[in-house]
Design an enzyme around this catalytic site. Structure first.
Site, PDB file in Angstrom:
ATOM      1  N   CYS A 255      -4.839   2.725  -3.505  1.00  0.00           N
ATOM      2  CA  CYS A 255      -3.748   3.161  -2.527  1.00  0.00           C
ATOM      3  C   CYS A 255      -2.340   1.798  -3.036  1.00  0.00           C
ATOM      4  O   CYS A 255      -1.757   2.337  -2.372  1.00  0.00           O
ATOM      5  CB  CYS A 255      -4.119   3.559  -1.449  1.00  0.00           C
TER       6      CYS A 255
ATOM      7  N   ASP B  19       2.999  -4.016   8.071  1.00  0.00           N
ATOM      8  CA  ASP B  19       2.295  -3.084   7.760  1.00  0.00           C
ATOM      9  C   ASP B  19       0.955  -4.279   8.052  1.00  0.00           C
ATOM     10  O   ASP B  19       0.817  -5.211   7.293  1.00  0.00           O
ATOM     11  CB  ASP B  19       2.270  -2.805   6.610  1.00  0.00           C
TER      12      ASP B  19
ATOM     13  N   GLN C 286      -4.314  -5.041   7.035  1.00  0.00           N
ATOM     14  CA  GLN C 286      -5.068  -6.269   6.552  1.00  0.00           C
ATOM     15  C   GLN C 286      -4.866  -7.371   6.895  1.00  0.00           C
ATOM     16  O   GLN C 286      -6.199  -7.991   6.699  1.00  0.00           O
ATOM     17  CB  GLN C 286      -4.828  -6.536   5.340  1.00  0.00           C
TER      18      GLN C 286
ATOM     19  N   HIS D  26       0.945  -0.949   0.323  1.00  0.00           N
ATOM     20  CA  HIS D  26      -0.330  -0.305  -0.192  1.00  0.00           C
ATOM     21  C   HIS D  26       0.898   0.891  -0.007  1.00  0.00           C
ATOM     22  O   HIS D  26       1.846   1.103   0.972  1.00  0.00           O
ATOM     23  CB  HIS D  26      -0.821  -0.006   1.416  1.00  0.00           C
TER      24      HIS D  26
ATOM     25  N   LYS E  14     -10.338  -0.635  10.414  1.00  0.00           N
ATOM     26  CA  LYS E  14     -10.767  -1.997   9.718  1.00  0.00           C
ATOM     27  C   LYS E  14     -10.984  -3.413  10.589  1.00  0.00           C
ATOM     28  O   LYS E  14     -11.174  -4.759  10.195  1.00  0.00           O
ATOM     29  CB  LYS E  14      -9.393  -1.912   8.873  1.00  0.00           C
TER      30      LYS E  14
END
Ligand code: 7TS
Length: 406
Positions: free
Chosen positions: A361, A198, A201, A121, A224
């Protein structure tokens, strides 16, 4: 897992959009919020709204207890050693930027390498581009396999003794690839580098154990994972965080302030300058309770079944191209022949189905896929096979609508 009962906790799902019952397939952008989270925020503002870490009055003490209680919930949720390792901030983007601005600028010089992947991302690309420019370090990419996965052989070829940072997404927001973080951490550490993950997700969908993964930094966003927008977490190993300088200065984060110099508080306050995101953190605490009561393993299992069902159904649609590996997290990114993904999303919206369209993104990844944009359906604990069926019907309608393209 009783999805019907779970859905009742999400009042937003019970509505019609454009004359059809809503099918929400955009949880990778942001998840919906369950009643316990909405009520926790409402409670804070109705009953004990106060600033934290100041004075002794009763409301302030209650707010502080809940704010710090949320930090302990996060610690347990990701199995960190200490609440000192849990930095509250605004989200994944901010956490990654903190590591790039503080750690990278202090520890990298010309000749050093930062290693990332083309599936990141933008918030796990641009901070490293900027850090590389500022320090003279080189930004290197681990090449992807044709299906959009990462092979450890390629990782071993790319990471060298000059590598100081490996930064990678745990789960791709476009391809759904689940990356081998534990193995990548080992390769990074064997070369004296750190690994920054990261987790935007992954934390909402998988049981994440930062110690088992042995990652040095791990960033994620509350919004999220059923919590409100505006709250996120950076986990970092205490030894590394202790050596890092803050990048934001002001109230809350200082120990002593003199006319010409100041000292910082201990972790985690050092990195939380200004009035913190109190309601957001309390909402995140409620979200963690909610997810933990259901059980992260049950959520993962439900999503695995759903994405397997979705892949089978969607694969049967002629002219639909699906991107990413077979084994994937609960999202499917696709294009319908030459129909622009914005047109696909617009027709689906007219059917009450919310998907995301665009570059997600991840412009370098779009380039790698050789497309300008894609549509994406992403699933969460409240989605059902009936939602997938509605998506399939919607896509068949889209094909009818743009009939001359096919
Ligand atoms: N990293 C990944 C892998 C993401 O998917 C996102 C947001 C971010 C970082 C940034 O998170 P933020 O909370 O700081 O904004 N991803 C998406 C998406 O896929 N659609 O909308 C936002």
């Amino acid at each position: 897992m009783d999805v019907k009962a779970i859905r009742e906790q999400f009042p937003i799902l019970d509505q019609e959009v454009n004359g059809h019952p809503l099918v929400y397939l955009d949880s990778s952008a942001t998840s919906q919020k369950p009643l316990p989270v909405i009520e926790a925020i409402d409670d804070y503002y109705r009953k004990y709204n106060s600033n934290v870490h100041r004075g002794v009055h009763t409301l302030g003490t209650r707010a502080t207890d809940l704010y710090e209680g949320a930090r302990e919930k996060v610690r347990q949720f990701i199995n960190a050693d200490s609440t000192m390792e849990i930095i509250f901030n605004r989200g994944t983007t901010i956490g990654l930027n903190l590591v790039a601005q503080s750690y990278a600028r202090a520890n990298l010089t010309a000749g050093d390498e930062i290693v990332i992947t083309p599936m990141e991302h933008h918030s796990n690309i641009i901070p490293w581009q900027q850090a590389a420019k500022a320090t003279g370090a080189t930004l290197k990419y681990i090449p992807l396999e044709v299906d959009g996965s990462i092979s450890l052989e390629r990782v071993r070829e790319t990471v060298t003794n000059n590598t100081k940072i490996v930064a990678v997404g745990h789960v791709s927001n476009v391809l759904g690839t689940i990356n081998p973080i534990k193995e990548m951490a080992k390769i990074a550490h064997d070369h004296g580098a750190i690994i920054v993950v990261d987790g935007a997700q992954s934390v909402p969908h998988l049981q994440v154990d930062v110690k088992a993964l042995d990652c040095d930094f791990y960033a994620f966003s509350g919004h999220k994972m059923c919590a409100p927008t505006g709250i996120g977490v950076l986990y970092g190993k205490k030894d590394l965080l202790n050596k890092m300088e803050p990048v934001e200065f002001g109230g809350e984060m200082i120990d002593f302030v003199d006319l010409h110099d100041s000292t910082w508080k201990e972790l985690p306050s050092k990195f939380e300058g200004g009035t913190p995101i109190i309601a957001g953190a309390i909402g995140l605490g409620a979200a963690i309770d909610f997810l933990s009561d259901i059980g992260m393993n049950s959520i993962t299992k439900h999503e695995e079944q759903l994405v397997t069902y979705a892949m089978a159904k969607l694969s049967s649609i002629k002219d639909l191209t699906i991107y990413g590996p077979e084994k994937r997290a609960a999202l499917v990114t696709f294009n319908l022949k030459d129909v622009h993904s914005h047109d696909v999303a617009t027709v689906l919206d007219a059917e009450g189905i919310a998907v995301r369209a665009g570059h997600h993104c991840a412009q370098p990844l779009m380039k790698w896929l050789n497309v300008s944009a894609t549509a994406r359906a992403s699933f969460y604990l409240y989605n059902t096979e009936a939602d997938v069926d509605r998506l399939v019907e919607g896509l068949l309608k889209t094909k009818e609508y743009f009939g001359d393209v096919f």
